[in-house]
Design an enzyme around this catalytic site. Sequence first.
Site, PDB file in Angstrom:
ATOM      1  N   GLY A   1       6.435  -6.205  -0.604  1.00 29.96           N
ATOM      2  CA  GLY A   1       6.051  -6.203   0.518  1.00 29.96           C
ATOM      3  C   GLY A   1       6.703  -6.619   1.715  1.00 29.96           C
TER       4      GLY A   1
ATOM      5  N   SER B   1      -5.116  -3.959  -0.113  1.00 25.22           N
ATOM      6  CA  SER B   1      -6.483  -3.851   0.276  1.00 25.22           C
ATOM      7  C   SER B   1      -6.558  -2.262   0.941  1.00 25.22           C
ATOM      8  CB  SER B   1      -6.976  -4.890   1.176  1.00 25.22           C
ATOM      9  OG  SER B   1      -6.993  -5.953   0.631  1.00 25.22           O
TER      10      SER B   1
ATOM     11  N   CYS C   1      10.191   1.780   1.849  1.00 27.04           N
ATOM     12  CA  CYS C   1      10.955   0.756   1.855  1.00 27.04           C
ATOM     13  C   CYS C   1      12.611   1.273   1.937  1.00 27.04           C
ATOM     14  CB  CYS C   1      11.089  -0.112   0.775  1.00 27.04           C
ATOM     15  SG  CYS C   1      11.256   0.546  -0.547  1.00 27.04           S
TER      16      CYS C   1
ATOM     17  N   GLU D   1      10.701  -8.219  -3.481  1.00 28.80           N
ATOM     18  CA  GLU D   1      11.135  -6.835  -3.272  1.00 28.80           C
ATOM     19  C   GLU D   1      10.629  -6.437  -1.704  1.00 28.80           C
ATOM     20  OE1 GLU D   1      13.341  -5.184  -4.924  1.00 28.80           O
ATOM     21  OE2 GLU D   1      13.286  -6.194  -6.791  1.00 28.80           O
ATOM     22  N   LEU D   2      11.598  -6.686  -0.836  1.00 29.86           N
ATOM     23  CA  LEU D   2      11.033  -6.670   0.642  1.00 29.86           C
ATOM     24  C   LEU D   2      11.528  -5.540   1.420  1.00 29.86           C
ATOM     25  CD1 LEU D   2      11.992 -10.581   1.057  1.00 29.86           C
ATOM     26  CD2 LEU D   2       9.836  -9.438   0.058  1.00 29.86           C
TER      27      LEU D   2
ATOM     28  N   LYS E   1      -2.775  -8.491  -7.898  1.00 28.65           N
ATOM     29  CA  LYS E   1      -3.229  -8.440  -6.849  1.00 28.65           C
ATOM     30  C   LYS E   1      -2.865  -7.062  -5.795  1.00 28.65           C
ATOM     31  CE  LYS E   1      -3.516  -9.271  -2.270  1.00 28.65           C
ATOM     32  NZ  LYS E   1      -4.079  -8.229  -1.521  1.00 28.65           N
ATOM     33  N   PRO E   2      -3.632  -5.942  -5.823  1.00 23.45           N
ATOM     34  CA  PRO E   2      -3.179  -4.951  -5.196  1.00 23.45           C
ATOM     35  C   PRO E   2      -3.565  -5.021  -3.594  1.00 23.45           C
ATOM     36  CG  PRO E   2      -5.168  -4.247  -6.054  1.00 23.45           C
ATOM     37  CD  PRO E   2      -4.886  -5.939  -6.421  1.00 23.45           C
TER      38      PRO E   2
ATOM     39  N   TRP F   1       0.804  -1.174   0.175  1.00 22.11           N
ATOM     40  CA  TRP F   1       0.097  -0.010  -0.277  1.00 22.11           C
ATOM     41  C   TRP F   1       0.956   1.370   0.126  1.00 22.11           C
ATOM     42  CZ3 TRP F   1       1.278   2.683   4.302  1.00 22.11           C
ATOM     43  CH2 TRP F   1       1.803   1.970   5.298  1.00 22.11           C
ATOM     44  N   ASN F   2       2.107   1.288   0.113  1.00 22.38           N
ATOM     45  CA  ASN F   2       2.959   2.478   0.502  1.00 22.38           C
ATOM     46  C   ASN F   2       3.005   3.299  -0.722  1.00 22.38           C
ATOM     47  OD1 ASN F   2       4.943   0.583  -0.080  1.00 22.38           O
ATOM     48  ND2 ASN F   2       6.405   1.653   0.833  1.00 22.38           N
TER      49      ASN F   2
HETATM   50  P1  NAD Z   1       2.517  -6.774   3.173  1.00 28.22           P
HETATM   51  O1  NAD Z   1       3.452  -7.781   2.959  1.00 28.22           O
HETATM   52  O2  NAD Z   1       1.724  -6.886   4.196  1.00 28.22           O
HETATM   53  O3  NAD Z   1       1.585  -7.042   1.873  1.00 28.22           O
HETATM   54  C1  NAD Z   1       1.905  -6.744   0.525  1.00 28.22           C
HETATM   55  C2  NAD Z   1       0.820  -7.561  -0.354  1.00 28.22           C
HETATM   56  O4  NAD Z   1       0.955  -8.914   0.029  1.00 28.22           O
HETATM   57  C3  NAD Z   1      -0.496  -7.215  -0.001  1.00 28.22           C
HETATM   58  O5  NAD Z   1      -1.347  -6.971  -1.351  1.00 28.22           O
HETATM   59  C4  NAD Z   1      -1.062  -8.232   0.470  1.00 28.22           C
HETATM   60  O6  NAD Z   1      -2.613  -8.247   0.762  1.00 28.22           O
HETATM   61  C5  NAD Z   1      -0.447  -9.338   0.111  1.00 28.22           C
HETATM   62  N1  NAD Z   1      -0.155 -10.518   1.119  1.00 28.22           N
HETATM   63  C6  NAD Z   1      -0.373 -10.614   2.275  1.00 28.22           C
HETATM   64  N2  NAD Z   1      -0.224 -11.779   2.955  1.00 28.22           N
HETATM   65  C7  NAD Z   1       0.189 -12.562   1.930  1.00 28.22           C
HETATM   66  C8  NAD Z   1       0.574 -13.931   1.698  1.00 28.22           C
HETATM   67  N3  NAD Z   1       0.444 -14.527   2.533  1.00 28.22           N
HETATM   68  N4  NAD Z   1       0.681 -14.649   0.330  1.00 28.22           N
HETATM   69  C9  NAD Z   1       0.588 -13.626  -0.828  1.00 28.22           C
HETATM   70  N5  NAD Z   1       0.241 -12.568  -0.584  1.00 28.22           N
HETATM   71  C10 NAD Z   1      -0.212 -11.618   0.550  1.00 28.22           C
HETATM   72  O7  NAD Z   1       3.426  -5.604   3.007  1.00 28.22           O
HETATM   73  P2  NAD Z   1       2.704  -4.184   3.258  1.00 28.22           P
HETATM   74  O8  NAD Z   1       2.373  -3.775   4.497  1.00 28.22           O
HETATM   75  O9  NAD Z   1       1.653  -3.964   2.319  1.00 28.22           O
HETATM   76  O10 NAD Z   1       3.752  -3.248   2.636  1.00 28.22           O
HETATM   77  C11 NAD Z   1       4.757  -2.763   3.481  1.00 28.22           C
HETATM   78  C12 NAD Z   1       6.319  -3.471   3.146  1.00 28.22           C
HETATM   79  O11 NAD Z   1       6.506  -3.570   1.967  1.00 28.22           O
HETATM   80  C13 NAD Z   1       7.360  -2.854   3.910  1.00 28.22           C
HETATM   81  O12 NAD Z   1       8.061  -3.705   4.631  1.00 28.22           O
HETATM   82  C14 NAD Z   1       8.111  -2.286   2.947  1.00 28.22           C
HETATM   83  O13 NAD Z   1       9.727  -2.110   3.189  1.00 28.22           O
HETATM   84  C15 NAD Z   1       8.089  -2.974   1.674  1.00 28.22           C
HETATM   85  N6  NAD Z   1       8.539  -2.561   0.528  1.00 28.22           N
HETATM   86  C16 NAD Z   1       9.303  -2.923  -0.122  1.00 28.22           C
HETATM   87  C17 NAD Z   1       9.770  -2.275  -1.284  1.00 28.22           C
HETATM   88  C18 NAD Z   1      11.141  -2.676  -2.160  1.00 28.22           C
HETATM   89  O14 NAD Z   1      11.131  -2.228  -3.258  1.00 28.22           O
HETATM   90  N7  NAD Z   1      11.836  -3.485  -1.677  1.00 28.22           N
HETATM   91  C19 NAD Z   1       8.936  -1.121  -1.897  1.00 28.22           C
HETATM   92  C20 NAD Z   1       7.670  -0.747  -1.246  1.00 28.22           C
HETATM   93  C21 NAD Z   1       7.501  -1.636  -0.188  1.00 28.22           C
END
Ligand code: NAD
Length: 493
Positions: free
Chosen positions: A236, A186, A290, A256-257, A183-184, A159-160
Amino acid sequence: MARAAKSSGARAFKMYIDGKWVESEDRDTFRVVSPASGDVIATFPKGTAEDAKAAVEAAVAAQDRVRDMSIRERARLGSRIAEEIGRNVKEYAVDCSLEHGKPLRESIAEVEDSVPNILWQVEDLKRWDSPAQEGYSKDHVLYVSLHEPLGTVATITPWNFPWVLPSEFVVQAMLAGNSVVFKPASNTPISAAHLMESIDRAGVPPGFINMVTGPGGEVGTTLVEHPLVDAIGFTGETSTGLDIAKRAGLKKLTLELGGLGPLIIMDDAKIGPAVEDIAFGCFTTTGHCCVANERIFVQEKIHEKVVRSLVDRVRKMKVGFPLDPDTDMGPINNRATLEKVEAHVRDAVKRGGKVVAGGKRVPGMPTDLYYYPTVVDDVPTEALFNKAETFGPTAPIFEFSDLDDAIEMANAPRYGLSMAIHTANLRVAMEAAKRLKSGQVCINEPVYSWDYFNPWGGFRNSGLGRIAGRWSLDAFSELKTVMINIGRSPWPD
Ligand code: NAD
């Protein structure tokens, strides 16, 4: 159109499967609540495992048609999508600010940025070369390596950055010749629906790119485990990335974490620019980045000066409603992140840290998600700030003695997305660049830095693979070697 109706102020959006805007199979929905106003601003279909499977089926059925599209046609579609986004920047940016909470000018910059982001890959696609080599063991053979699409790619985004992150994956996977299920997150699906509107208006054929909204635990996991999905492009949290890696089997993964980016300020650095970079990297997009400066390391001799100057800078920042033009920082996007920020500040204070600016919620705002930009000084290395991503508007200050000390602290938590050093000494800067274990090292720049073409991705707990520019095309393709016996032509001499 994605929008079906306005009901009591909240717009009802739909998913996009096989070129049609659809409800979830069981017609269940979820609400999108603005962190800025507390209003329900949209409803979306709460997709199920069955919806995810339907989207995969549509994508698989379209695979050959995507693969067979000429480079010229793919490039034309990519440019048309970028053009459609560019036509609606202001409208899309307002929705982005309302669902995310970031100030309008940041949302405008983000929506605008997706245009060159996509166009960059369109240009790279036109010049996407691959190796050809004459034989060594067999001298009558020519080897030609061709880029081959992976098949169907599932892209799952956070979402960020609701525009920049999908626009690094969704269109690119198609440009590389794949069909896509998107899948974006929520919390911010309105921006995703606008991206799909742009894709639809650009004339992308049915099934090529599909979108399913709904919970990660059901829609996301179904896509990750689906036997006909060939690759996952995920951005994520590290913990979600690990779960995906365990479930995905041998699918090709781009992950990309999270990051825990340190900004190292040596005592010969210029204080003014260093303080500007701290503020930029800690408080832009409310620190939901991130590549935020998650940790500020300041060398002993200048520690006090940097903190004083940072506190002066931060006190001038205005926290406010994202659509107000004088707002520097909006609310935190969600309660879980707010509570994590508060827990990290409490933990640092318990261990001897001092809150020297902010450190509490802003009273009298439409929601209780508004939090002051916060500076915590004298944070010890055992603190949570130094162990887990805070992902909020905080600048935790740690002191270090010399470069060895700073590098050890920077590398210790085993995250490595982006790291930065400020110094007047090029030898010191380059030594740090070599020893910091990170996908990107920024010299006299903030941790929060990127461009359309740099190979983007993390070391260690920050991920797998590289995206941006031609790297996204590489991420969503494999090389196939064609071996040609050039001495055995059946045609007459
Ligand atoms: P998140 O991992 O909670 O969710 C990301 C996406 O994954 C959402 O669409 C979510 O619904 C889905 N998801 C959740 N559980 C899942 C599962 N078990 N299997 C498959 N999909 C699933 O992350 P967030 O809170 O939305 O985003 C923040 C994180 O993203 C931070 O840690 C940030 O550092 C990271 N991020 C990394 C980068 C990068 O380029 N490395 C860029 C932006 C954000």
